[in-house]
Design a protein around this motif. Structure first.
Motif, short mmCIF file in Angstrom:
data_model
loop_
_atom_site.label_atom_id
_atom_site.label_comp_id
_atom_site.label_asym_id
_atom_site.label_seq_id
_atom_site.Cartn_x
_atom_site.Cartn_y
_atom_site.Cartn_z
N ILE A 31 14.79 -12.71 -10.77
CA ILE A 31 14.56 -11.36 -11.02
C ILE A 31 14.51 -11.07 -12.60
CG2 ILE A 31 15.48 -9.02 -10.88
CD1 ILE A 31 16.80 -9.82 -8.04
N LEU A 32 15.26 -11.62 -13.42
CA LEU A 32 15.34 -11.35 -15.03
C LEU A 32 13.73 -12.00 -15.29
CD1 LEU A 32 16.43 -10.93 -17.54
CD2 LEU A 32 17.47 -13.07 -17.48
N ALA A 33 13.36 -13.16 -14.75
CA ALA A 33 12.18 -13.82 -15.27
C ALA A 33 10.83 -12.92 -14.87
CB ALA A 33 12.13 -15.17 -14.58
N LYS A 34 11.06 -12.29 -13.61
CA LYS A 34 10.09 -11.42 -13.11
C LYS A 34 9.80 -10.14 -13.89
CE LYS A 34 9.31 -13.66 -8.84
NZ LYS A 34 8.80 -13.42 -7.33
N VAL A 39 4.07 -5.82 -16.37
CA VAL A 39 3.25 -4.65 -16.76
C VAL A 39 3.73 -3.45 -16.14
CG1 VAL A 39 1.37 -6.10 -17.73
CG2 VAL A 39 1.40 -5.36 -15.43
N THR A 40 4.03 -3.72 -15.05
CA THR A 40 4.54 -2.58 -14.24
C THR A 40 5.73 -1.72 -14.66
OG1 THR A 40 3.82 -3.55 -12.15
CG2 THR A 40 5.02 -1.78 -11.59
N PHE A 41 6.45 -2.43 -15.33
CA PHE A 41 7.96 -2.13 -15.81
C PHE A 41 7.89 -2.38 -17.37
CE2 PHE A 41 8.54 -3.30 -11.32
CZ PHE A 41 9.05 -2.20 -10.76
N PRO A 42 7.19 -1.61 -18.11
CA PRO A 42 7.49 -1.76 -19.47
C PRO A 42 8.75 -1.48 -19.91
CG PRO A 42 5.90 0.26 -19.03
CD PRO A 42 6.13 -0.42 -17.89
N VAL A 43 9.33 -2.10 -20.85
CA VAL A 43 10.93 -1.99 -21.31
C VAL A 43 11.04 -0.53 -22.00
CG1 VAL A 43 12.49 -2.86 -22.55
CG2 VAL A 43 11.27 -4.42 -21.47
N ILE A 112 4.79 -3.66 -6.04
CA ILE A 112 5.71 -3.25 -7.01
C ILE A 112 6.80 -3.67 -6.81
CG2 ILE A 112 6.79 -1.29 -8.17
CD1 ILE A 112 4.32 0.35 -7.59
N ILE A 113 7.52 -3.66 -5.78
CA ILE A 113 8.81 -4.40 -5.59
C ILE A 113 8.89 -5.70 -5.39
CG2 ILE A 113 10.76 -4.36 -3.67
CD1 ILE A 113 9.59 -1.84 -2.60
N THR A 114 7.71 -6.42 -5.02
CA THR A 114 8.02 -8.01 -5.10
C THR A 114 7.56 -8.19 -6.32
OG1 THR A 114 5.54 -8.07 -4.26
CG2 THR A 114 7.40 -8.28 -2.57
N SER A 115 6.82 -7.54 -7.16
CA SER A 115 6.64 -8.11 -8.72
C SER A 115 7.81 -8.22 -9.39
CB SER A 115 5.54 -7.31 -9.11
OG SER A 115 5.92 -5.86 -9.56
N ALA A 116 8.74 -7.21 -9.19
CA ALA A 116 9.93 -7.18 -9.70
C ALA A 116 11.09 -8.30 -9.21
CB ALA A 116 10.76 -5.81 -9.55
N GLY A 117 10.68 -9.11 -8.17
CA GLY A 117 11.78 -9.99 -7.57
C GLY A 117 12.48 -9.63 -6.58
N PHE A 118 12.52 -8.49 -5.98
CA PHE A 118 13.25 -7.80 -4.99
C PHE A 118 12.53 -8.15 -3.54
CE2 PHE A 118 14.65 -5.39 -8.76
CZ PHE A 118 16.16 -5.51 -8.61
N ALA A 119 13.17 -7.79 -2.52
CA ALA A 119 12.67 -7.87 -1.18
C ALA A 119 12.57 -6.58 -0.51
CB ALA A 119 13.56 -8.78 -0.39
N VAL A 120 11.40 -6.79 0.14
CA VAL A 120 10.93 -5.76 0.79
C VAL A 120 11.41 -5.29 2.10
CG1 VAL A 120 8.85 -4.37 1.26
CG2 VAL A 120 8.68 -5.60 -0.59
N LYS A 121 11.78 -3.98 2.67
CA LYS A 121 12.26 -3.85 3.75
C LYS A 121 11.59 -2.49 4.12
CE LYS A 121 16.08 -2.23 6.77
NZ LYS A 121 17.54 -1.88 6.66
N THR A 122 10.75 -2.49 5.37
CA THR A 122 10.06 -1.34 5.71
C THR A 122 10.91 -0.36 6.99
OG1 THR A 122 7.97 -2.47 5.75
CG2 THR A 122 7.89 -0.70 6.97
N ALA A 123 11.11 0.46 6.68
CA ALA A 123 11.98 1.49 7.51
C ALA A 123 11.34 2.64 8.07
CB ALA A 123 13.20 2.17 6.95
N ALA A 124 10.91 2.63 9.49
CA ALA A 124 10.14 3.48 10.20
C ALA A 124 11.13 4.93 10.42
CB ALA A 124 9.89 2.94 11.63
#
Length: 143
Positions: A31-34, A39-43, A112-124
């Protein structure tokens, strides 16, 4: 009778941390490396209440050093567990920031979520069903 049943899909960022400590460290480093140079999360535009990328990197390094010390029998597991708790708090803080960014751009939320290294969950989110009755030519008949 027409039934209107709308299902709204909400994309949620989740940690999905493994059980083993070594795997948790690898996940945090990933996650740190990603997030580094993402570019989506400029510091510069990170919220104030979110841990900085430099601090997160320092905390991950401290966890790695604490785990190495425990394996070499020169450190305590209490110090390692404290470092792990700090990294987990940092990850929850980063998760909050990633979720805010994903909610702001629903069309690209999963990427956006996967580019940050986190997993995606879809809630209906199922909305309340709306029933509709219509008048017909035959009395007592329901369509």
């Amino acid at each position: 009778m027409s039934l209107s049943n709308v299902i709204i899909k909400h994309i949620i960022a989740i940690l999905a941390m493994p059980r083993k400590l070594g795997d948790k460290i690898i996940r945090a480093q990933s996650i740190l490396a990603k997030l580094t140079n993402n570019v989506t999360f400029p510091v510069a535009s990170w919220p104030v209440n979110v841990v900085s990328l430099a601090q997160f990197g320092t905390d991950v390094t401290a966890l790695v050093n604490a785990e190495t010390a425990v394996k070499n029998r020169t450190g305590t597991s209490a110090a390692r567990n404290a470092a792990l708790a700090t990294v987990m708090a940092d990850l929850r803080s980063l998760l909050y920031m990633v979720q805010l960014k994903a909610d702001a751009n629903l069309a690209n939320a999963a990427s956006i979520i996967t580019s940050a290294g986190f997993a995606v969950k879809t809630a209906a989110i199922k909305q309340k069903q709306k029933n509709d009755a219509q008048t017909t030519e035959v009395l007592g008949k329901v369509l």
